[in-house]
Design a protein around this motif. Structure first.
Motif, PDB file in Angstrom:
ATOM      1  N   ILE A   1     -11.343  10.991 -11.614  1.00  0.00           N
ATOM      2  CA  ILE A   1     -10.522  10.635 -10.450  1.00  0.00           C
ATOM      3  C   ILE A   1     -11.164   9.494  -9.677  1.00  0.00           C
ATOM      4  O   ILE A   1     -10.497   8.529  -9.313  1.00  0.00           O
ATOM      5  N   SER A   2     -12.471   9.580  -9.448  1.00  0.00           N
ATOM      6  CA  SER A   2     -13.130   8.538  -8.653  1.00  0.00           C
ATOM      7  C   SER A   2     -13.213   7.205  -9.407  1.00  0.00           C
ATOM      8  O   SER A   2     -13.262   6.153  -8.786  1.00  0.00           O
ATOM      9  N   ASN A   3     -13.208   7.238 -10.744  1.00  0.00           N
ATOM     10  CA  ASN A   3     -13.290   6.010 -11.535  1.00  0.00           C
ATOM     11  C   ASN A   3     -11.933   5.446 -11.934  1.00  0.00           C
ATOM     12  O   ASN A   3     -11.872   4.362 -12.495  1.00  0.00           O
ATOM     13  N   SER A   4     -10.858   6.185 -11.661  1.00  0.00           N
ATOM     14  CA  SER A   4      -9.534   5.724 -12.087  1.00  0.00           C
ATOM     15  C   SER A   4      -9.044   4.612 -11.157  1.00  0.00           C
ATOM     16  O   SER A   4      -9.406   4.557  -9.985  1.00  0.00           O
ATOM     17  N   ALA A   5      -8.231   3.757 -11.734  1.00  0.00           N
ATOM     18  CA  ALA A   5      -7.637   2.685 -10.941  1.00  0.00           C
ATOM     19  C   ALA A   5      -6.737   3.301  -9.880  1.00  0.00           C
ATOM     20  O   ALA A   5      -6.122   4.347 -10.115  1.00  0.00           O
ATOM     21  N   GLY A   6      -6.692   2.698  -8.738  1.00  0.00           N
ATOM     22  CA  GLY A   6      -5.919   3.230  -7.611  1.00  0.00           C
ATOM     23  C   GLY A   6      -4.551   3.756  -7.999  1.00  0.00           C
ATOM     24  O   GLY A   6      -3.724   3.022  -8.525  1.00  0.00           O
ATOM     25  N   GLY A   7      -4.324   5.006  -7.769  1.00  0.00           N
ATOM     26  CA  GLY A   7      -3.034   5.620  -8.026  1.00  0.00           C
ATOM     27  C   GLY A   7      -2.761   6.010  -9.468  1.00  0.00           C
ATOM     28  O   GLY A   7      -1.680   6.491  -9.775  1.00  0.00           O
ATOM     29  N   ALA A   8      -3.723   5.802 -10.369  1.00  0.00           N
ATOM     30  CA  ALA A   8      -3.508   6.155 -11.775  1.00  0.00           C
ATOM     31  C   ALA A   8      -3.441   7.674 -11.931  1.00  0.00           C
ATOM     32  O   ALA A   8      -4.149   8.411 -11.253  1.00  0.00           O
ATOM     33  N   ALA A   9      -2.596   8.118 -12.839  1.00  0.00           N
ATOM     34  CA  ALA A   9      -2.473   9.554 -13.110  1.00  0.00           C
ATOM     35  C   ALA A   9      -3.705  10.046 -13.863  1.00  0.00           C
ATOM     36  O   ALA A   9      -4.243   9.355 -14.720  1.00  0.00           O
ATOM     37  N   VAL A  10      -4.152  11.236 -13.505  1.00  0.00           N
ATOM     38  CA  VAL A  10      -5.313  11.851 -14.145  1.00  0.00           C
ATOM     39  C   VAL A  10      -4.905  13.255 -14.581  1.00  0.00           C
ATOM     40  O   VAL A  10      -4.324  14.010 -13.813  1.00  0.00           O
TER      41      VAL A  10
END
Length: 85
Positions: A22-31
């Motif tokens: 979550i912290s490494n995902s691009a802003g707003g990307a689904a996890v």
């Protein structure tokens, strides 16, 4: 269990990886929390299959297991805490 040194840290490790993702995902990307969900299903038969379960029960299961896995005394642990890995 009373034997904290034998408690698996599978939920804690899955939760840690989810938080990292979550912290490494691009802003707003689904996890997807699929690994954490799979670990919870293996621990508690109530969550097997695809039937709808109470969210509160699922969250309680995760939090209780996290507490159990992480509540040992640091002096009893030979591995570094997960946050430092």
């Amino acid at each position: 269990p009373g034997h904290h040194e034998t408690v698996s840290r599978r939920i804690a490790e899955s939760f840690h990886r989810l938080m990292e993702t979550i912290s490494n995902s691009a802003g707003g990307a689904a996890v997807s929390p699929s690994r954490l969900v799979r670990e919870v299903k293996m621990l508690n038969p109530m969550f097997h299959g695809y039937t709808q379960q109470d969210t509160m029960d699922f969250l309680r299961c995760i939090l209780e297991r996290l507490h159990e896995e992480l509540s040992y005394l640091p002096s009893q642990c030979t591995d570094p805490p997960l946050i430092y890995k």
